[in-house]
Motif scaffolding. Structure first.
Motif, PDB file in Angstrom:
ATOM      1  N   ASP A  44       0.808  -1.142  -0.107  1.00 55.09           N
ATOM      2  CA  ASP A  44      -0.002   0.128  -0.088  1.00 55.09           C
ATOM      3  C   ASP A  44       0.831   1.190  -0.016  1.00 55.09           C
ATOM      4  OD1 ASP A  44      -2.366  -1.548   0.275  1.00 55.09           O
ATOM      5  OD2 ASP A  44      -2.087  -1.785   2.672  1.00 55.09           O
ATOM      6  N   ARG A  45       1.638   1.418  -0.925  1.00 55.30           N
ATOM      7  CA  ARG A  45       2.755   2.258  -0.981  1.00 55.30           C
ATOM      8  C   ARG A  45       2.619   3.628  -1.973  1.00 55.30           C
ATOM      9  NH1 ARG A  45       5.347  -2.251  -3.767  1.00 55.30           N
ATOM     10  NH2 ARG A  45       5.530  -1.441  -6.060  1.00 55.30           N
ATOM     11  N   ALA A  46       1.523   3.523  -2.684  1.00 61.44           N
ATOM     12  CA  ALA A  46       1.518   4.411  -3.906  1.00 61.44           C
ATOM     13  C   ALA A  46       1.427   5.896  -3.326  1.00 61.44           C
ATOM     14  CB  ALA A  46      -0.012   4.299  -4.514  1.00 61.44           C
ATOM     15  N   THR A  47       0.612   6.112  -2.140  1.00 61.63           N
ATOM     16  CA  THR A  47       0.623   7.680  -1.521  1.00 61.63           C
ATOM     17  C   THR A  47       2.083   8.118  -1.177  1.00 61.63           C
ATOM     18  OG1 THR A  47      -1.608   7.383  -1.126  1.00 61.63           O
ATOM     19  CG2 THR A  47      -0.356   9.224  -0.044  1.00 61.63           C
ATOM     20  N   LEU A  48       2.737   7.177  -0.422  1.00 58.34           N
ATOM     21  CA  LEU A  48       4.159   7.273   0.253  1.00 58.34           C
ATOM     22  C   LEU A  48       5.220   7.308  -1.042  1.00 58.34           C
ATOM     23  CD1 LEU A  48       4.070   4.528   3.065  1.00 58.34           C
ATOM     24  CD2 LEU A  48       4.001   7.236   3.328  1.00 58.34           C
ATOM     25  N   VAL A  87       7.543  17.459   4.954  1.00 54.36           N
ATOM     26  CA  VAL A  87       6.431  17.455   6.085  1.00 54.36           C
ATOM     27  C   VAL A  87       5.212  16.354   5.901  1.00 54.36           C
ATOM     28  CG1 VAL A  87       5.023  18.507   7.776  1.00 54.36           C
ATOM     29  CG2 VAL A  87       7.330  19.264   7.125  1.00 54.36           C
ATOM     30  N   LEU A  88       4.745  16.587   4.674  1.00 53.45           N
ATOM     31  CA  LEU A  88       3.731  15.743   4.267  1.00 53.45           C
ATOM     32  C   LEU A  88       4.096  14.156   4.053  1.00 53.45           C
ATOM     33  CD1 LEU A  88       2.035  18.065   1.470  1.00 53.45           C
ATOM     34  CD2 LEU A  88       1.296  17.490   4.048  1.00 53.45           C
ATOM     35  N   PHE A  89       5.218  13.865   3.594  1.00 43.89           N
ATOM     36  CA  PHE A  89       5.631  12.683   3.804  1.00 43.89           C
ATOM     37  C   PHE A  89       5.753  12.014   4.965  1.00 43.89           C
ATOM     38  CE2 PHE A  89       9.123   9.710   4.132  1.00 43.89           C
ATOM     39  CZ  PHE A  89       8.632   8.714   3.437  1.00 43.89           C
ATOM     40  N   CYS A  90       6.207  12.920   6.100  1.00 45.80           N
ATOM     41  CA  CYS A  90       6.569  12.187   7.219  1.00 45.80           C
ATOM     42  C   CYS A  90       4.952  12.134   7.940  1.00 45.80           C
ATOM     43  CB  CYS A  90       7.419  13.398   8.147  1.00 45.80           C
ATOM     44  SG  CYS A  90       9.033  13.232   7.780  1.00 45.80           S
ATOM     45  N   VAL A  91       3.999  12.857   7.768  1.00 46.69           N
ATOM     46  CA  VAL A  91       2.764  12.838   8.197  1.00 46.69           C
ATOM     47  C   VAL A  91       2.332  11.468   7.502  1.00 46.69           C
ATOM     48  CG1 VAL A  91       0.390  13.501   8.268  1.00 46.69           C
ATOM     49  CG2 VAL A  91       2.321  15.415   8.472  1.00 46.69           C
ATOM     50  N   ALA A  92       2.220  11.415   6.191  1.00 45.21           N
ATOM     51  CA  ALA A  92       1.713   9.885   5.576  1.00 45.21           C
ATOM     52  C   ALA A  92       2.487   8.690   6.183  1.00 45.21           C
ATOM     53  CB  ALA A  92       1.694  10.122   3.984  1.00 45.21           C
ATOM     54  N   LEU A  93       3.775   8.587   6.175  1.00 39.43           N
ATOM     55  CA  LEU A  93       4.440   7.572   6.774  1.00 39.43           C
ATOM     56  C   LEU A  93       4.138   6.939   8.195  1.00 39.43           C
ATOM     57  CD1 LEU A  93       6.692   5.362   6.180  1.00 39.43           C
ATOM     58  CD2 LEU A  93       8.355   7.115   7.370  1.00 39.43           C
ATOM     59  N   SER A  94       4.005   7.997   8.943  1.00 40.28           N
ATOM     60  CA  SER A  94       3.513   8.050  10.397  1.00 40.28           C
ATOM     61  C   SER A  94       2.140   7.291  10.674  1.00 40.28           C
ATOM     62  CB  SER A  94       3.607   9.284  11.360  1.00 40.28           C
ATOM     63  OG  SER A  94       4.872   9.924  11.182  1.00 40.28           O
ATOM     64  N   ARG A  95       1.372   8.114   9.855  1.00 42.50           N
ATOM     65  CA  ARG A  95      -0.076   7.375   9.690  1.00 42.50           C
ATOM     66  C   ARG A  95      -0.198   5.865   9.089  1.00 42.50           C
ATOM     67  NH1 ARG A  95      -5.755   9.065   7.553  1.00 42.50           N
ATOM     68  NH2 ARG A  95      -6.889   6.958   8.310  1.00 42.50           N
ATOM     69  N   HIS A  96       0.567   5.683   8.020  1.00 39.46           N
ATOM     70  CA  HIS A  96       0.551   4.450   7.498  1.00 39.46           C
ATOM     71  C   HIS A  96       1.038   3.375   8.512  1.00 39.46           C
ATOM     72  CE1 HIS A  96       0.898   1.285   4.312  1.00 39.46           C
ATOM     73  NE2 HIS A  96       2.049   1.024   4.516  1.00 39.46           N
ATOM     74  N   ALA A 101       0.583  -0.719  13.013  1.00 40.41           N
ATOM     75  CA  ALA A 101       0.899  -1.083  14.278  1.00 40.41           C
ATOM     76  C   ALA A 101      -0.328  -1.456  14.952  1.00 40.41           C
ATOM     77  CB  ALA A 101       1.618  -0.247  15.140  1.00 40.41           C
ATOM     78  N   GLY A 102      -1.300  -0.578  14.740  1.00 41.39           N
ATOM     79  CA  GLY A 102      -2.755  -0.886  15.434  1.00 41.39           C
ATOM     80  C   GLY A 102      -3.395  -1.966  14.799  1.00 41.39           C
ATOM     81  N   ALA A 103      -3.292  -2.550  13.843  1.00 42.12           N
ATOM     82  CA  ALA A 103      -3.875  -3.743  13.138  1.00 42.12           C
ATOM     83  C   ALA A 103      -3.111  -4.981  13.840  1.00 42.12           C
ATOM     84  CB  ALA A 103      -3.488  -3.736  11.640  1.00 42.12           C
ATOM     85  N   MET A 117       2.854  11.716  13.928  1.00 44.38           N
ATOM     86  CA  MET A 117       2.065  12.324  12.927  1.00 44.38           C
ATOM     87  C   MET A 117       1.325  13.755  13.203  1.00 44.38           C
ATOM     88  SD  MET A 117      -1.532  10.650  11.315  1.00 44.38           S
ATOM     89  CE  MET A 117      -2.438  11.101  13.011  1.00 44.38           C
ATOM     90  N   VAL A 118       0.906  13.715  14.389  1.00 39.50           N
ATOM     91  CA  VAL A 118       0.346  14.992  15.008  1.00 39.50           C
ATOM     92  C   VAL A 118       1.302  16.031  14.949  1.00 39.50           C
ATOM     93  CG1 VAL A 118      -1.094  16.039  17.159  1.00 39.50           C
ATOM     94  CG2 VAL A 118      -1.596  13.880  16.100  1.00 39.50           C
ATOM     95  N   LEU A 119       2.339  15.711  15.642  1.00 37.90           N
ATOM     96  CA  LEU A 119       3.368  16.651  15.633  1.00 37.90           C
ATOM     97  C   LEU A 119       3.848  17.220  14.330  1.00 37.90           C
ATOM     98  CD1 LEU A 119       5.815  15.198  18.513  1.00 37.90           C
ATOM     99  CD2 LEU A 119       4.030  17.370  18.764  1.00 37.90           C
TER     100      LEU A 119
END
Length: 169
Positions: A44-48, A87-96, A101-103, A117-119
């Motif tokens: 699931d890497r397309a956005t990253l 910064v947008l890359f770091c946000v998307a990577l952290s969220r992904h 991890a949550g799964a 991600m929030v920071l």
């Protein structure tokens, strides 16, 4: 090398600066190539991949000393815009990674990655608030905080590279 390790080393190269004759010896485009190498081995890497490619293109243009000089003399909002793809890359990577991890019920890792991600989101917006308040003396603090947040993400990437939910090599 595991994908998250490649991404982390790439971000280290992006963050560090070693100037020689006006050029950064630790060229950001090389760092973004390492990031891309790690990201393209993830599911699931397309956005990253798209965000990392955007950051790579910006880094290629900004690497030249003439461009660096122009940015130093230009409006601070332009420097903010130049850093936005990273910064947008770091946000998307952290969220992904937080979702991965949550799964797998790794709640501690998920919490740390969500914090990163929030920071990153807050630091993407912080310069806009500083510009709006005409508090230019705060920009140094914003950039220092941004460096700390990227450092946090780098540490998390190295720490979680071997987790069962982390992308395998």
């Amino acid at each position: 090398m595991k994908p998250l390790q490649s991404v982390a080393i790439g971000l280290v190269i992006v963050v560090l600066v070693a100037k020689f004759a006006g050029y950064d010896a630790l060229a950001d485009p090389l760092g973004w190539l390492l990031v891309l190498w790690g990201v393209r081995r993830m599911a699931d890497r397309a956005t990253l991949v798209t965000l990392a490619l955007g950051a790579l293109l910006v880094a290629c243009g900004v690497w030249f000393p003439a461009t660096q000089d122009l940015l130093e003399r230009s409006d601070p909002s332009l420097r903010w815009a130049i850093n936005l793809p990273q910064v947008l890359f770091c946000v998307a990577l952290s969220r992904h990674l937080a979702d991965l991890a949550g799964a797998r019920d790794d709640t501690r890792a998920r919490a740390w990655l969500r914090t990163a991600m929030v920071l990153n989101v807050l630091l993407a917006a912080a310069p806009v608030l500083v510009f709006a308040a005409a508090a230019d003396d705060l920009m140094g603090s914003v950039y220092a905080a941004a460096g700390g947040v990227v450092l946090l993400l780098i540490v998390l990437l190295f720490a979680y590279a071997n987790r069962p939910w982390a992308p395998a090599s």
